[in-house]
Design a protein around this motif. Sequence first.
Motif, PDB file in Angstrom:
ATOM      1  N   ALA A 198      84.988  25.060  17.112  1.00  0.00           N
ATOM      2  CA  ALA A 198      84.398  24.512  18.500  1.00  0.00           C
ATOM      3  C   ALA A 198      83.914  23.027  18.101  1.00  0.00           C
ATOM      4  CB  ALA A 198      83.524  25.169  19.268  1.00  0.00           C
ATOM      5  N   THR A 199      82.888  22.970  16.829  1.00  0.00           N
ATOM      6  CA  THR A 199      82.373  21.744  16.499  1.00  0.00           C
ATOM      7  C   THR A 199      82.299  22.158  14.913  1.00  0.00           C
ATOM      8  OG1 THR A 199      80.150  22.893  16.288  1.00  0.00           O
ATOM      9  CG2 THR A 199      80.863  21.686  18.432  1.00  0.00           C
ATOM     10  N   GLY A 200      81.751  20.810  14.159  1.00  0.00           N
ATOM     11  CA  GLY A 200      81.603  20.771  13.136  1.00  0.00           C
ATOM     12  C   GLY A 200      80.880  22.113  12.515  1.00  0.00           C
ATOM     13  N   ALA A 201      79.881  22.665  13.291  1.00  0.00           N
ATOM     14  CA  ALA A 201      78.757  23.550  12.730  1.00  0.00           C
ATOM     15  C   ALA A 201      79.051  25.105  13.620  1.00  0.00           C
ATOM     16  CB  ALA A 201      77.344  23.064  13.316  1.00  0.00           C
ATOM     17  N   ASP A 202      80.042  24.968  14.542  1.00  0.00           N
ATOM     18  CA  ASP A 202      80.237  26.404  15.368  1.00  0.00           C
ATOM     19  C   ASP A 202      81.507  26.683  15.437  1.00  0.00           C
ATOM     20  OD1 ASP A 202      77.215  26.963  16.566  1.00  0.00           O
ATOM     21  OD2 ASP A 202      77.555  24.914  16.591  1.00  0.00           O
ATOM     22  N   ALA A 203      81.789  27.989  15.414  1.00  0.00           N
ATOM     23  CA  ALA A 203      83.198  28.488  15.544  1.00  0.00           C
ATOM     24  C   ALA A 203      82.980  29.867  16.207  1.00  0.00           C
ATOM     25  CB  ALA A 203      83.964  28.651  14.284  1.00  0.00           C
ATOM     26  N   VAL A 204      83.987  30.332  16.922  1.00  0.00           N
ATOM     27  CA  VAL A 204      84.215  31.712  17.615  1.00  0.00           C
ATOM     28  C   VAL A 204      85.279  32.123  17.215  1.00  0.00           C
ATOM     29  CG1 VAL A 204      82.490  31.049  19.538  1.00  0.00           C
ATOM     30  CG2 VAL A 204      84.870  30.623  19.519  1.00  0.00           C
ATOM     31  N   SER A 205      85.288  33.573  17.140  1.00  0.00           N
ATOM     32  CA  SER A 205      86.531  34.187  16.660  1.00  0.00           C
ATOM     33  C   SER A 205      86.786  35.532  17.312  1.00  0.00           C
ATOM     34  CB  SER A 205      86.331  34.348  15.026  1.00  0.00           C
ATOM     35  OG  SER A 205      85.198  35.296  14.856  1.00  0.00           O
ATOM     36  N   LEU A 206      88.021  35.972  17.207  1.00  0.00           N
ATOM     37  CA  LEU A 206      88.373  37.237  17.784  1.00  0.00           C
ATOM     38  C   LEU A 206      89.291  37.974  17.042  1.00  0.00           C
ATOM     39  CD1 LEU A 206      88.798  39.338  20.080  1.00  0.00           C
ATOM     40  CD2 LEU A 206      90.744  38.076  21.115  1.00  0.00           C
ATOM     41  N   GLY A 207      89.109  39.236  16.508  1.00  0.00           N
ATOM     42  CA  GLY A 207      89.736  39.981  15.358  1.00  0.00           C
ATOM     43  C   GLY A 207      90.517  41.278  15.742  1.00  0.00           C
ATOM     44  N   TYR A 208      91.301  41.742  15.387  1.00  0.00           N
ATOM     45  CA  TYR A 208      91.693  42.911  15.495  1.00  0.00           C
ATOM     46  C   TYR A 208      91.684  43.838  14.122  1.00  0.00           C
ATOM     47  CZ  TYR A 208      94.760  47.044  17.015  1.00  0.00           C
ATOM     48  OH  TYR A 208      95.205  48.272  17.317  1.00  0.00           O
ATOM     49  N   THR A 209      91.105  44.846  14.017  1.00  0.00           N
ATOM     50  CA  THR A 209      90.757  45.385  12.991  1.00  0.00           C
ATOM     51  C   THR A 209      91.140  47.049  12.899  1.00  0.00           C
ATOM     52  OG1 THR A 209      88.702  44.187  12.574  1.00  0.00           O
ATOM     53  CG2 THR A 209      88.547  46.023  11.373  1.00  0.00           C
ATOM     54  N   PHE A 210      91.617  47.339  11.682  1.00  0.00           N
ATOM     55  CA  PHE A 210      91.766  48.759  11.288  1.00  0.00           C
ATOM     56  C   PHE A 210      90.492  49.089  10.310  1.00  0.00           C
ATOM     57  CE2 PHE A 210      93.003  51.715   7.940  1.00  0.00           C
ATOM     58  CZ  PHE A 210      93.430  52.620   8.780  1.00  0.00           C
ATOM     59  N   HIS A 211      89.904  50.312  10.713  1.00  0.00           N
ATOM     60  CA  HIS A 211      88.933  50.843   9.741  1.00  0.00           C
ATOM     61  C   HIS A 211      89.250  52.102   9.281  1.00  0.00           C
ATOM     62  CE1 HIS A 211      86.146  53.815  11.801  1.00  0.00           C
ATOM     63  NE2 HIS A 211      86.948  53.696  12.729  1.00  0.00           N
ATOM     64  N   HIS A 212      88.354  52.434   8.229  1.00  0.00           N
ATOM     65  CA  HIS A 212      88.562  53.754   7.654  1.00  0.00           C
ATOM     66  C   HIS A 212      87.001  54.299   7.310  1.00  0.00           C
ATOM     67  CE1 HIS A 212      89.376  57.256   5.432  1.00  0.00           C
ATOM     68  NE2 HIS A 212      88.631  57.047   4.315  1.00  0.00           N
ATOM     69  N   SER A 213      86.393  55.156   7.673  1.00  0.00           N
ATOM     70  CA  SER A 213      84.985  55.746   7.354  1.00  0.00           C
ATOM     71  C   SER A 213      85.016  57.205   6.431  1.00  0.00           C
ATOM     72  CB  SER A 213      84.225  56.045   8.477  1.00  0.00           C
ATOM     73  OG  SER A 213      84.024  54.618   9.127  1.00  0.00           O
ATOM     74  N   SER A 214      84.402  57.031   5.323  1.00  0.00           N
ATOM     75  CA  SER A 214      84.512  58.446   4.561  1.00  0.00           C
ATOM     76  C   SER A 214      83.431  58.227   3.401  1.00  0.00           C
ATOM     77  CB  SER A 214      85.821  58.743   3.858  1.00  0.00           C
ATOM     78  OG  SER A 214      85.972  57.804   2.818  1.00  0.00           O
TER      79      SER A 214
END
Length: 237
Positions: A198-214
């Motif tokens: 959005a500006t030189g200092a700020d950004a917003v994002s949206l991600g789609y994630t696959f996760h594994h826990s063990s």
Amino acid sequence: MKQTMRMMAAGVLAGTMFWASAMPAQAAETVTETAAEPDAVTGATEAATDSSAASVADAGKETKRSVTDTKNAQPKVTRTWEVQAEYLEGRFFDNRHIDDYNLHIYQKNREVGSVSVWYGMTLSRPVGYTTEDKIYRDSEAVGLGPSAMIRWERPLAGKLHGSIDGTGSLMFYNQAHPGDGRAYGFLWRIGPRLIYHATGADAVSLGYTFHHSSNGLKHHNPGYNGVGFTLGWTHAF
């Protein structure tokens, strides 16, 4: 004849007296001129001193200005932080029903071309249960641990960028997680992300994630998987 000699003697005497009377005046003028010379020398010396002092002052100002310009010319060191909030729904296992609510905080450590490395922390709140061996086991817990992220980012259009993020977190839980597991484990995530600067200092994002826990063990490792969305906010200080 005698009269003529007398007149010549009188003329010589008069000339001698005139010459004698003129000598002190000339000497006085010479002395006056000589006495006046030190003032001229002093004036010249003072002028040279003033000129030297002005030159030194100007040089000092130039040096100070040069130092100030050098300080101002030094690149500003920025620290970039990113906060990610996400929901991961348990998938792919019929007997492990666990969802994760996670908060990740990262600081950019280095950047080489399109690849950046980030270090931070992960706070996790998994909720759900397992039915391993047809036994119901509560699997709610709270976890905290260090995390690292590697991001490959490329511009797409204007301020919109795309990235692939891969993260790993070493988690320590307040109890065995999942149920009948261990009080520690690993949380791995990978997936694409859209980033809007959005500006030189700020950004917003949206991600789609696959996760594994063990817990990383070969035996007695009730791990689980999931997918979900993550929202991010990045700020450079």
